[in-house]
Design a protein around this motif. Structure first.
Motif, short mmCIF file in Angstrom:
data_model
loop_
_atom_site.label_atom_id
_atom_site.label_comp_id
_atom_site.label_asym_id
_atom_site.label_seq_id
_atom_site.Cartn_x
_atom_site.Cartn_y
_atom_site.Cartn_z
N MET A 1 -16.36 5.38 -14.47
CA MET A 1 -16.62 5.55 -13.05
C MET A 1 -17.55 4.46 -12.59
SD MET A 1 -18.63 8.55 -11.07
CE MET A 1 -20.21 7.88 -11.47
N GLU A 2 -17.26 3.92 -11.45
CA GLU A 2 -18.14 2.89 -10.92
C GLU A 2 -18.82 3.40 -9.67
OE1 GLU A 2 -16.38 -0.62 -8.19
OE2 GLU A 2 -15.12 -0.03 -9.86
N ASN A 3 -20.02 2.93 -9.45
CA ASN A 3 -20.75 3.24 -8.23
C ASN A 3 -20.58 2.08 -7.28
OD1 ASN A 3 -21.70 5.57 -9.45
ND2 ASN A 3 -23.52 4.56 -10.22
N VAL A 4 -20.78 2.32 -6.01
CA VAL A 4 -20.74 1.25 -5.03
C VAL A 4 -22.06 1.23 -4.27
CG1 VAL A 4 -18.23 1.31 -4.75
CG2 VAL A 4 -19.65 2.68 -3.26
N SER A 5 -22.41 0.06 -3.79
CA SER A 5 -23.65 -0.06 -3.03
C SER A 5 -23.36 0.21 -1.56
CB SER A 5 -24.25 -1.46 -3.20
OG SER A 5 -23.42 -2.41 -2.55
N MET A 6 -24.40 0.48 -0.82
CA MET A 6 -24.25 0.72 0.61
C MET A 6 -23.69 -0.53 1.30
SD MET A 6 -24.49 3.17 2.75
CE MET A 6 -25.46 4.40 1.93
N GLU A 7 -24.05 -1.71 0.80
CA GLU A 7 -23.55 -2.95 1.39
C GLU A 7 -22.04 -3.09 1.22
OE1 GLU A 7 -26.28 -2.94 -0.83
OE2 GLU A 7 -27.62 -2.89 0.90
N GLU A 8 -21.51 -2.62 0.09
CA GLU A 8 -20.07 -2.70 -0.17
C GLU A 8 -19.28 -1.68 0.65
OE1 GLU A 8 -19.25 -3.47 -4.70
OE2 GLU A 8 -21.01 -2.15 -4.49
N LEU A 9 -19.95 -0.65 1.11
CA LEU A 9 -19.28 0.47 1.75
C LEU A 9 -18.55 0.07 3.03
CD1 LEU A 9 -18.78 3.46 1.38
CD2 LEU A 9 -20.78 3.88 2.80
N ASP A 10 -19.11 -0.80 3.84
CA ASP A 10 -18.46 -1.19 5.09
C ASP A 10 -17.06 -1.73 4.85
OD1 ASP A 10 -20.53 -0.42 6.73
OD2 ASP A 10 -21.50 -2.38 6.68
N ASN A 11 -16.91 -2.61 3.88
CA ASN A 11 -15.59 -3.18 3.57
C ASN A 11 -14.65 -2.13 3.02
OD1 ASN A 11 -16.48 -5.70 4.37
ND2 ASN A 11 -17.14 -6.25 2.31
N ILE A 12 -15.17 -1.26 2.18
CA ILE A 12 -14.36 -0.24 1.54
C ILE A 12 -13.77 0.73 2.57
CG2 ILE A 12 -14.49 1.79 0.04
CD1 ILE A 12 -16.56 0.12 -1.62
N LEU A 13 -14.57 1.12 3.54
CA LEU A 13 -14.13 2.14 4.50
C LEU A 13 -13.13 1.61 5.52
CD1 LEU A 13 -17.37 4.19 4.99
CD2 LEU A 13 -15.37 4.75 3.64
N GLU A 14 -12.88 0.32 5.52
CA GLU A 14 -11.83 -0.22 6.37
C GLU A 14 -10.45 0.15 5.82
OE1 GLU A 14 -12.55 -4.38 6.89
OE2 GLU A 14 -14.45 -4.02 7.90
N ASP A 15 -10.41 0.57 4.57
CA ASP A 15 -9.18 1.03 3.93
C ASP A 15 -8.84 2.42 4.47
OD1 ASP A 15 -7.17 1.91 2.23
OD2 ASP A 15 -8.43 1.94 0.44
N VAL A 83 -12.88 9.15 -7.38
CA VAL A 83 -14.16 9.38 -6.71
C VAL A 83 -15.21 8.41 -7.22
CG1 VAL A 83 -15.94 11.10 -6.23
CG2 VAL A 83 -13.58 11.84 -6.52
N LYS A 84 -15.97 7.85 -6.28
CA LYS A 84 -17.08 6.97 -6.63
C LYS A 84 -18.33 7.47 -5.92
CE LYS A 84 -14.33 2.85 -7.52
NZ LYS A 84 -13.05 3.47 -7.60
N SER A 85 -19.47 7.14 -6.46
CA SER A 85 -20.75 7.53 -5.89
C SER A 85 -21.39 6.32 -5.22
CB SER A 85 -21.66 8.05 -7.00
OG SER A 85 -22.95 8.31 -6.51
N ILE A 86 -22.11 6.56 -4.14
CA ILE A 86 -22.81 5.48 -3.44
C ILE A 86 -24.24 5.41 -3.95
CG2 ILE A 86 -23.58 4.64 -1.21
CD1 ILE A 86 -21.18 6.20 -0.02
N ASP A 87 -24.60 4.26 -4.51
CA ASP A 87 -25.95 4.05 -5.04
C ASP A 87 -26.99 4.23 -3.93
OD1 ASP A 87 -25.24 3.49 -7.68
OD2 ASP A 87 -24.95 1.36 -7.25
N GLY A 88 -28.01 4.97 -4.23
CA GLY A 88 -29.11 5.14 -3.27
C GLY A 88 -28.89 6.21 -2.24
N GLY A 89 -27.66 6.70 -2.10
CA GLY A 89 -27.34 7.79 -1.19
C GLY A 89 -27.74 7.55 0.25
#
Length: 95
Positions: A1-15, A83-89
């Motif tokens: 399982m990999e976690n993603v950072s909050m910075e990566e989230l913007d690009n990911i949620l365009e999917d 499912v992935k978790s967002i680092d730092g929540g």
């Protein structure tokens, strides 16, 4: 399982095949959350994942600090969900 950072989230949620889930209790969700997130408290999500999740969709979970969401993501991945978790929540979003 990999976690993603909050910075990566913007690009990911365009999917269109991705969903952001706030696993904190409902009252915390009501006080504030990340835009587009739905609320599925961790205890309900773990007891009835089929009510909230579909196989083939990518999910990104967050809690307050990323600790509980990491554990829940690991559990849900073992059941076959993506499912992935967002680092730092939520704390890292709020900063």
């Amino acid at each position: 399982m990999e976690n993603v950072s909050m910075e990566e989230l913007d690009n990911i949620l365009e999917d269109d095949n991705s969903q952001l889930i706030d696993i904190r209790d409902n009252y915390l969700y009501e006080v504030g959350t990340i835009p587009t997130a739905i609320n599925a408290p961790s205890n309900f999500l773990q007891m009835m994942p089929e009510k909230y999740l579909r196989k083939g969709t990518h999910y990104y979970l967050f809690c307050d600090y990323g600790i509980k969401s990491r554990k829940v993501a690991r559990y849900l991945n073992a059941l076959g969900y993506d499912v992935k978790s967002i680092d730092g929540g939520y704390n890292s979003y709020n900063q």
